[in-house]
Motif scaffolding. Structure first.
Motif, mmCIF file in Angstrom:
data_model
loop_
_atom_site.group_PDB
_atom_site.id
_atom_site.type_symbol
_atom_site.label_atom_id
_atom_site.label_comp_id
_atom_site.label_asym_id
_atom_site.label_seq_id
_atom_site.Cartn_x
_atom_site.Cartn_y
_atom_site.Cartn_z
ATOM 1 N N VAL A 65 0.861 -1.175 0.000
ATOM 2 C CA VAL A 65 0.000 0.000 0.000
ATOM 3 C C VAL A 65 0.903 1.232 0.000
ATOM 4 C CG1 VAL A 65 -1.761 1.271 1.295
ATOM 5 C CG2 VAL A 65 -1.788 -1.237 1.278
ATOM 6 N N GLU A 66 0.679 2.117 -0.976
ATOM 7 C CA GLU A 66 1.458 3.362 -1.077
ATOM 8 C C GLU A 66 0.619 4.503 -0.521
ATOM 9 O OE1 GLU A 66 4.562 3.553 -2.291
ATOM 10 O OE2 GLU A 66 4.701 1.495 -3.046
ATOM 11 N N GLU A 67 1.183 5.232 0.431
ATOM 12 C CA GLU A 67 0.517 6.397 1.000
ATOM 13 C C GLU A 67 1.520 7.535 1.091
ATOM 14 O OE1 GLU A 67 -1.240 5.408 4.745
ATOM 15 O OE2 GLU A 67 -2.919 4.352 3.820
ATOM 16 N N GLU A 68 1.020 8.710 1.379
ATOM 17 C CA GLU A 68 1.881 9.881 1.491
ATOM 18 C C GLU A 68 2.947 9.695 2.567
ATOM 19 O OE1 GLU A 68 1.020 14.458 2.348
ATOM 20 O OE2 GLU A 68 -0.301 13.580 0.823
ATOM 21 N N LYS A 69 2.584 9.049 3.663
ATOM 22 C CA LYS A 69 3.510 8.817 4.782
ATOM 23 C C LYS A 69 4.564 7.766 4.454
ATOM 24 C CE LYS A 69 -0.397 9.166 7.806
ATOM 25 N NZ LYS A 69 -1.163 8.436 8.790
ATOM 26 N N GLY A 70 4.317 6.937 3.464
ATOM 27 C CA GLY A 70 5.228 5.857 3.113
ATOM 28 C C GLY A 70 4.449 4.665 2.598
ATOM 29 N N SER A 71 5.122 3.554 2.501
ATOM 30 C CA SER A 71 4.472 2.340 2.021
ATOM 31 C C SER A 71 4.565 1.246 3.083
ATOM 32 C CB SER A 71 5.109 1.872 0.716
ATOM 33 O OG SER A 71 6.476 1.633 0.902
ATOM 34 N N TYR A 72 3.637 0.305 2.987
ATOM 35 C CA TYR A 72 3.622 -0.814 3.926
ATOM 36 C C TYR A 72 2.915 -1.999 3.279
ATOM 37 C CZ TYR A 72 -1.145 0.857 4.760
ATOM 38 O OH TYR A 72 -2.445 1.263 4.603
ATOM 39 N N TYR A 73 3.163 -3.178 3.841
ATOM 40 C CA TYR A 73 2.504 -4.389 3.358
ATOM 41 C C TYR A 73 1.094 -4.442 3.931
ATOM 42 C CZ TYR A 73 7.078 -6.064 1.902
ATOM 43 O OH TYR A 73 8.290 -6.191 1.293
ATOM 44 N N LYS A 74 0.171 -4.884 3.117
ATOM 45 C CA LYS A 74 -1.197 -5.077 3.589
ATOM 46 C C LYS A 74 -1.268 -6.486 4.174
ATOM 47 C CE LYS A 74 -5.980 -4.450 2.358
ATOM 48 N NZ LYS A 74 -6.921 -4.070 1.317
ATOM 49 N N ILE A 75 -1.518 -6.555 5.462
ATOM 50 C CA ILE A 75 -1.520 -7.830 6.185
ATOM 51 C C ILE A 75 -2.955 -8.344 6.288
ATOM 52 C CG2 ILE A 75 -0.943 -8.963 8.369
ATOM 53 C CD1 ILE A 75 1.519 -7.992 6.800
ATOM 54 N N ALA A 76 -3.124 -9.609 5.925
ATOM 55 C CA ALA A 76 -4.454 -10.219 5.893
ATOM 56 C C ALA A 76 -5.029 -10.418 7.302
ATOM 57 C CB ALA A 76 -4.408 -11.542 5.144
ATOM 58 N N ASN A 77 -4.247 -11.001 8.205
ATOM 59 C CA ASN A 77 -4.725 -11.284 9.556
ATOM 60 C C ASN A 77 -3.794 -10.560 10.531
ATOM 61 O OD1 ASN A 77 -5.403 -12.338 12.049
ATOM 62 N ND2 ASN A 77 -5.585 -14.443 11.326
ATOM 63 N N MET A 78 -4.061 -9.288 10.744
ATOM 64 C CA MET A 78 -3.168 -8.447 11.546
ATOM 65 C C MET A 78 -3.030 -8.940 12.979
ATOM 66 S SD MET A 78 -1.038 -6.037 11.396
ATOM 67 C CE MET A 78 -1.316 -4.837 10.125
ATOM 68 N N GLU A 79 -4.110 -9.431 13.564
ATOM 69 C CA GLU A 79 -4.055 -9.900 14.952
ATOM 70 C C GLU A 79 -3.085 -11.077 15.092
ATOM 71 O OE1 GLU A 79 -7.050 -11.893 18.201
ATOM 72 O OE2 GLU A 79 -7.888 -10.406 16.815
ATOM 73 N N GLN A 80 -3.193 -12.063 14.219
ATOM 74 C CA GLN A 80 -2.302 -13.222 14.276
ATOM 75 C C GLN A 80 -0.867 -12.822 13.912
ATOM 76 O OE1 GLN A 80 -3.049 -16.113 15.571
ATOM 77 N NE2 GLN A 80 -1.026 -16.962 15.205
ATOM 78 N N PHE A 81 -0.732 -11.946 12.911
ATOM 79 C CA PHE A 81 0.597 -11.462 12.519
ATOM 80 C C PHE A 81 1.277 -10.776 13.706
ATOM 81 C CE2 PHE A 81 3.299 -7.935 11.223
ATOM 82 C CZ PHE A 81 4.242 -8.602 10.447
ATOM 83 N N ASN A 82 0.560 -9.870 14.377
ATOM 84 C CA ASN A 82 1.139 -9.159 15.524
ATOM 85 C C ASN A 82 1.539 -10.110 16.635
ATOM 86 O OD1 ASN A 82 1.087 -6.570 14.468
ATOM 87 N ND2 ASN A 82 -0.976 -6.157 15.232
ATOM 88 N N LYS A 83 0.724 -11.128 16.869
ATOM 89 C CA LYS A 83 1.039 -12.116 17.908
ATOM 90 C C LYS A 83 2.351 -12.829 17.571
ATOM 91 C CE LYS A 83 -0.755 -16.200 20.195
ATOM 92 N NZ LYS A 83 -0.829 -17.548 19.707
#
Length: 141
Positions: A65-83
């Motif tokens: 995802v490209e935004e003005e602040k920068g870019s980042y990966y779009k994570i499908a399951n953020m809760e599990q990813f963060n864990k």
């Protein structure tokens, strides 16, 4: 010597900027090489985690995802990813106190503990943590 995975890069940065000369500088460079290898391994594991959880485009590549602040990966399951990311970040990194590493570790330990730089605020808290890490470097006589 034990530290947490998320502490690797800040500790490397701290050691890198210590003003040292001669043998102490050489021993620091050796330790930096060992720690950098561990940091690269950790970064590789984080990248694998991102690859696993990131949404993919038509070619199977992670969607960015490209935004003005920068870019980042779009994570499908953020809760599990963060864990899983937190588990990875909290992983204990252990550097064995082998006879071959003794001179290196003791030299760097003494350089950190005898550092005459002045620290305040967050830097003072981090320095205290670095001292805790190196104070644990103890060889039996």
């Amino acid at each position: 010597m034990k530290l947490l995975a998320y502490e690797l890069n800040p500790f490397i940065e701290f050691l890198y900027h210590l003003k040292l000369a001669g043998k102490t500088s050489r021993m620091r460079s050796r330790l930096l090489a060992v720690l950098s290898e561990l940091a690269q391994r950790h970064e590789s594991e984080v990248n694998k985690l991102v690859q696993e959880y990131a949404e993919k485009d038509e070619q199977g590549k992670p969607f960015i995802v490209e935004e003005e602040k920068g870019s980042y990966y779009k994570i499908a399951n953020m809760e599990q990813f963060n864990k899983e990311y937190q588990e990875l970040a909290q992983e204990e990194i252990v550097l064995d106190l082998t006879a071959e590493r003794r001179a290196m570790l003791e030299c760097v330990r003494d350089a950190v503990l005898d550092c005459e730089d002045v620290f305040e605020g967050d830097d003072a808290i981090r320095y205290n943590r670095w001292c805790d890490i190196v104070e644990a470097i103890q060889y039996e006589e």
